[in-house]
Design an enzyme around this catalytic site. Structure first.
Site, PDB file in Angstrom:
ATOM      1  N   GLU A 140       0.823  -1.208   0.000  1.00 58.13           N
ATOM      2  CA  GLU A 140       0.000   0.000   0.000  1.00 58.13           C
ATOM      3  C   GLU A 140       0.855   1.256   0.000  1.00 58.13           C
ATOM      4  OE1 GLU A 140      -2.800  -0.180   3.191  1.00 58.13           O
ATOM      5  OE2 GLU A 140      -3.929  -1.858   2.316  1.00 58.13           O
ATOM      6  N   HIS A 173     -10.062   2.084   0.133  1.00 57.58           N
ATOM      7  CA  HIS A 173     -10.494   1.124   1.153  1.00 57.58           C
ATOM      8  C   HIS A 173     -12.006   0.886   1.137  1.00 57.58           C
ATOM      9  CE1 HIS A 173      -6.451   1.788   2.724  1.00 57.58           C
ATOM     10  NE2 HIS A 173      -6.621   0.752   3.493  1.00 57.58           N
TER      11      HIS A 173
END
Length: 278
Positions: A140, A173
């Site tokens: 990420e 997300h």
């Protein structure tokens, strides 16, 4: 600001975020995200992104800069100079921020796990622990910080990039909302949890972007991310569960940690400490 530059950088970052999230769903599976098969397949996706994302960055930066040479590895924060500082000082800084939860771990004895060989052995045999503490922070931060910020910084100031880049991270997300809904969670509850997750991932994204820009190392946000995943979201309710002097000490630790982090934020991220010459 150059509007063409901004549109190009924003579009490239949108593509990066879309490809990252999309790579997690290319596998046909009926298992949830925590099933070992799903986790391993997503590990493969994350590994592939380590090569796909830089290609997108290279194409975009060459389009922006035309004939100017691009030192891609340095721009991505992949360099040896200053690495030791990048993997130590951000952890110290983040520990100060989490002084409250760390104090709580001393009260309940969970701090001992840090020095337990059996605990570490169990962690390294736990695929979910490996995902949360190793694979997720690296993949990420590499995609959402190392690959996005060099593009955004071509068009935005440092402070603007710190504010803009986390939006891609936070929105990235929201796919968890669909997963929760498919598992039977009511849509409204799933949406509420995703909005809450968007809020704190965006705040963390600002912090991670700041670390990347100041240190010039992708390792800095990676170790901070891993540490935050270990600690989890601070449980402020633990203050009310403590009695007597412990409540006072814990409440003070939360306040002192936040104030201390604020005053140490700039000194501990001074670019000279990381041999960073932006």
């Amino acid at each position: 600001m150059d509007e063409t530059c901004i549109r190009t950088a924003n579009f490239s970052c949108f593509i990066l975020a879309s490809v990252y999230v999309g790579s997690l769903y290319v596998w046909k599976s009926n298992e949830d995200r925590n099933h070992p098969k799903t986790v391993i397949r997503r590990f493969i996706s994350a590994f592939c992104m380590l090569f796909v994302a830089p290609m997108i960055v290279w194409v975009t930066l060459n389009y922006m800069n035309h004939k100017e040479s691009v030192d891609l590895l340095t721009l991505l924060g992949l360099r040896w100079s200053g690495l030791l500082s990048a993997i130590s000082l951000p952890v110290i800084l983040t520990c100060v921020l989490f002084l409250g939860p760390i104090t709580s771990s001393f009260f309940d004895g969970s701090w001992k796990d840090l020095f337990s060989a059996d605990c570490w052995k169990n962690n390294l045999n736990d695929i979910l622990w490996i995902r949360n503490q190793i694979v997720a922070p690296i993949s990420e931060e590499f995609t959402f910080r190392a690959c996005m910020l060099p593009q955004l910084l071509k068009c935005y100031s440092n402070s603007q990039a710190v504010l803009v880049s986390p939006l891609f991270f936070g929105v990235g997300h929201f796919h968890h909302m669909v997963e929760r809904w498919r598992q039977g969670m009511p849509l409204v509850q799933s949406l509420f949890l995703s909005c809450f997750q968007f809020a704190y991932t965006t705040l963390f994204g600002m912090y991670a972007a700041f670390l990347f820009i100041r240190t010039g190392h992708v390792a800095a946000p990676c170790v901070a991310h891993a540490f935050c995943n270990v600690m989890g979201f601070p449980d402020f309710g633990d203050i009310g569960r403590q009695k007597g002097w412990k409540r006072t000490v814990l409440a003070s630790a939360f306040v002192i940690g936040l104030v201390g982090w604020y005053f140490l934020l700039w000194p501990l991220t001074e670019p000279i400490l990381y041999d960073n010459n932006p």
